[in-house]
Design a protein around this motif. Structure first.
Motif, PDB file in Angstrom:
ATOM      1  N   PRO A 118      24.766  94.251  44.737  1.00  0.00           N
ATOM      2  CA  PRO A 118      25.797  93.498  44.025  1.00  0.00           C
ATOM      3  C   PRO A 118      25.494  93.356  42.535  1.00  0.00           C
ATOM      4  N   VAL A 119      24.514  94.105  42.063  1.00  0.00           N
ATOM      5  CA  VAL A 119      24.119  94.095  40.647  1.00  0.00           C
ATOM      6  C   VAL A 119      23.886  95.534  40.202  1.00  0.00           C
ATOM      7  N   ASP A 120      23.920  95.763  38.894  1.00  0.00           N
ATOM      8  CA  ASP A 120      23.514  97.061  38.355  1.00  0.00           C
ATOM      9  C   ASP A 120      21.995  97.156  38.383  1.00  0.00           C
ATOM     10  N   VAL A 121      21.480  98.320  38.769  1.00  0.00           N
ATOM     11  CA  VAL A 121      20.034  98.500  38.847  1.00  0.00           C
ATOM     12  C   VAL A 121      19.499  99.354  37.712  1.00  0.00           C
ATOM     13  N   GLY A 122      20.382  99.816  36.822  1.00  0.00           N
ATOM     14  CA  GLY A 122      19.919 100.537  35.643  1.00  0.00           C
ATOM     15  C   GLY A 122      19.936 102.047  35.766  1.00  0.00           C
ATOM     16  N   ALA A 123      20.451 102.575  36.873  1.00  0.00           N
ATOM     17  CA  ALA A 123      20.630 104.014  37.043  1.00  0.00           C
ATOM     18  C   ALA A 123      22.133 104.286  37.036  1.00  0.00           C
ATOM     19  N   VAL A 124      22.605 105.059  36.065  1.00  0.00           N
ATOM     20  CA  VAL A 124      24.035 105.200  35.839  1.00  0.00           C
ATOM     21  C   VAL A 124      24.767 105.671  37.090  1.00  0.00           C
ATOM     22  N   TRP A 125      24.266 106.704  37.727  1.00  0.00           N
ATOM     23  CA  TRP A 125      24.962 107.273  38.892  1.00  0.00           C
ATOM     24  C   TRP A 125      24.973 106.302  40.069  1.00  0.00           C
ATOM     25  N   MET A 126      23.878 105.553  40.235  1.00  0.00           N
ATOM     26  CA  MET A 126      23.800 104.601  41.334  1.00  0.00           C
ATOM     27  C   MET A 126      24.679 103.382  41.075  1.00  0.00           C
ATOM     28  N   ASP A 127      24.709 102.907  39.842  1.00  0.00           N
ATOM     29  CA  ASP A 127      25.525 101.735  39.520  1.00  0.00           C
ATOM     30  C   ASP A 127      27.013 102.001  39.758  1.00  0.00           C
ATOM     31  N   ALA A 128      27.411 103.264  39.698  1.00  0.00           N
ATOM     32  CA  ALA A 128      28.811 103.623  39.938  1.00  0.00           C
ATOM     33  C   ALA A 128      29.183 103.542  41.413  1.00  0.00           C
ATOM     34  N   ILE A 129      28.179 103.495  42.301  1.00  0.00           N
ATOM     35  CA  ILE A 129      28.472 103.468  43.741  1.00  0.00           C
ATOM     36  C   ILE A 129      27.854 102.228  44.398  1.00  0.00           C
ATOM     37  N   GLY A 130      27.792 101.144  43.634  1.00  0.00           N
ATOM     38  CA  GLY A 130      27.327  99.876  44.177  1.00  0.00           C
ATOM     39  C   GLY A 130      28.472  99.099  44.818  1.00  0.00           C
ATOM     40  N   LEU A 131      28.349  97.785  44.849  1.00  0.00           N
ATOM     41  CA  LEU A 131      29.375  96.919  45.437  1.00  0.00           C
ATOM     42  C   LEU A 131      30.542  96.782  44.458  1.00  0.00           C
ATOM     43  N   GLN A 132      31.710  97.244  44.864  1.00  0.00           N
ATOM     44  CA  GLN A 132      32.852  97.308  43.950  1.00  0.00           C
ATOM     45  C   GLN A 132      33.484  95.944  43.674  1.00  0.00           C
ATOM     46  N   ASP A 133      33.470  95.051  44.649  1.00  0.00           N
ATOM     47  CA  ASP A 133      34.060  93.723  44.423  1.00  0.00           C
ATOM     48  C   ASP A 133      32.980  92.666  44.187  1.00  0.00           C
ATOM     49  N   ARG A 134      31.995  93.053  43.409  1.00  0.00           N
ATOM     50  CA  ARG A 134      30.886  92.138  43.133  1.00  0.00           C
ATOM     51  C   ARG A 134      31.317  90.890  42.366  1.00  0.00           C
ATOM     52  N   ASP A 135      32.310  91.024  41.494  1.00  0.00           N
ATOM     53  CA  ASP A 135      32.746  89.853  40.723  1.00  0.00           C
ATOM     54  C   ASP A 135      33.286  88.771  41.659  1.00  0.00           C
ATOM     55  N   ALA A 136      34.071  89.172  42.638  1.00  0.00           N
ATOM     56  CA  ALA A 136      34.594  88.212  43.611  1.00  0.00           C
ATOM     57  C   ALA A 136      33.471  87.620  44.443  1.00  0.00           C
ATOM     58  N   PHE A 137      32.497  88.445  44.765  1.00  0.00           N
ATOM     59  CA  PHE A 137      31.341  87.970  45.530  1.00  0.00           C
ATOM     60  C   PHE A 137      30.575  86.915  44.748  1.00  0.00           C
ATOM     61  N   TRP A 138      30.272  87.194  43.486  1.00  0.00           N
ATOM     62  CA  TRP A 138      29.484  86.248  42.694  1.00  0.00           C
ATOM     63  C   TRP A 138      30.266  84.965  42.401  1.00  0.00           C
ATOM     64  N   GLU A 139      31.568  85.099  42.204  1.00  0.00           N
ATOM     65  CA  GLU A 139      32.391  83.907  41.987  1.00  0.00           C
ATOM     66  C   GLU A 139      32.314  82.987  43.196  1.00  0.00           C
ATOM     67  N   LEU A 140      32.356  83.570  44.376  1.00  0.00           N
ATOM     68  CA  LEU A 140      32.243  82.780  45.603  1.00  0.00           C
ATOM     69  C   LEU A 140      30.851  82.151  45.726  1.00  0.00           C
ATOM     70  N   ILE A 141      29.826  82.967  45.543  1.00  0.00           N
ATOM     71  CA  ILE A 141      28.447  82.503  45.718  1.00  0.00           C
ATOM     72  C   ILE A 141      28.096  81.394  44.734  1.00  0.00           C
TER      73      ILE A 141
END
Length: 248
Positions: A144-167
């Motif tokens: 749910p966060v960027d890990v600093g690898a461009v290609w990997m960050d593009a395939i992480g959790l797409q609705d992370r903003d909604a997740f963090w807002e809830l958390i």
């Protein structure tokens, strides 16, 4: 209580099958042997059990996991076939390890490398957090966060903003574990006045090169796992220590 996280085994039906930098079944066995020596109370397998999406790969995984000296739970990654997984071992959404609780989230989007929770699962998560304010650890496959690898960050959790807002509304959430990235990762994620510790786990199979712009294997690193020691007391509340171990 000692929790061990394992992730990203990428097994094949044929145990001699090779990956880019090793033999997944051999690495899986080596990691499990090391995990047993840690005397865990619980093991969480955060996805990508299979590489070839075969029923046999899940059968192999379960046979090996059943040799663990403790309960174990798994959740799907982007490479997994959910029906084949559940035919071998059930998926659980919550594990009670009083005074802590563990919530297991399915971030798989069928046929896609990226992850998503979706509105229905987010609503369920909110309900779970509303009902119980005990110290909580959340496990998922996609970061749910960027890990600093461009290609990997593009395939992480797409609705992370909604997740963090809830958390952000539930300070009892202390820890988030994820897989997918094939590397160790740690971040103290700030949410207003609260901080949540977010941790990634080495793969049981190949390791990915941290900070890479494009897909790259880290040939200098070894398969591993994460240990999380959880405790709680009336005086200090929830506490934990975590670190990564690797096989030789």
């Amino acid at each position: 209580m000692r929790l061990v996280q394992i992730s990203d085994a990428h097994l094949h039906a044929v145990i001699e099958a090779r990956s880019r930098a090793g033999v997944p079944w051999r690495q899986f066995q080596q990691v499990l042997s090391a995990v047993k020596a840690e005397q865990p109370d619980i093991v969480i397998f955060t996805g990508d059990i299979s590489q070839d999406e075969s029923a046999a790969s899940y059968s192999l995984a379960v046979q090996a996991m059943e040799t663990l000296p403790c309960p174990w739970y798994w959740l799907p990654g982007n490479h997994d076939q959910l029906a084949l997984m559940t035919a071998e071992h059930p998926l659980m959404g919550e594990v009670d390890v009083r005074p802590w609780r563990i919530l297991l989230l399915n971030t798989q989007v069928e046929g896609k490398p990226f992850g998503k929770l979706g509105s229905e699962q987010l609503a369920k998560l909110q309900e779970q957090l509303e009902q119980d304010d005990r110290p909580t650890l959340i496990a998922m496959h996609h970061p749910p966060v960027d890990v600093g690898a461009v290609w990997m960050d593009a395939i992480g959790l797409q609705d992370r903003d909604a997740f963090w807002e809830l958390i952000s509304k539930y300070p009892q959430v202390n820890i988030i574990l994820f897989g997918h990235v094939h590397q160790a990762y740690a971040e103290h994620h700030r949410l207003g006045e609260n901080t949540i510790d977010v941790y990634g786990c080495p793969a049981m199979a190949d390791q990915f090169l941290p900070g890479a712009e494009q897909f790259a294997i880290d040939e200098a690193s070894r398969p591993g796992y994460r240990i999380v020691d959880l405790s709680w007391s009336e005086l200090s509340g929830s506490e934990w220590q975590t670190w990564v171990e690797r096989i030789e």
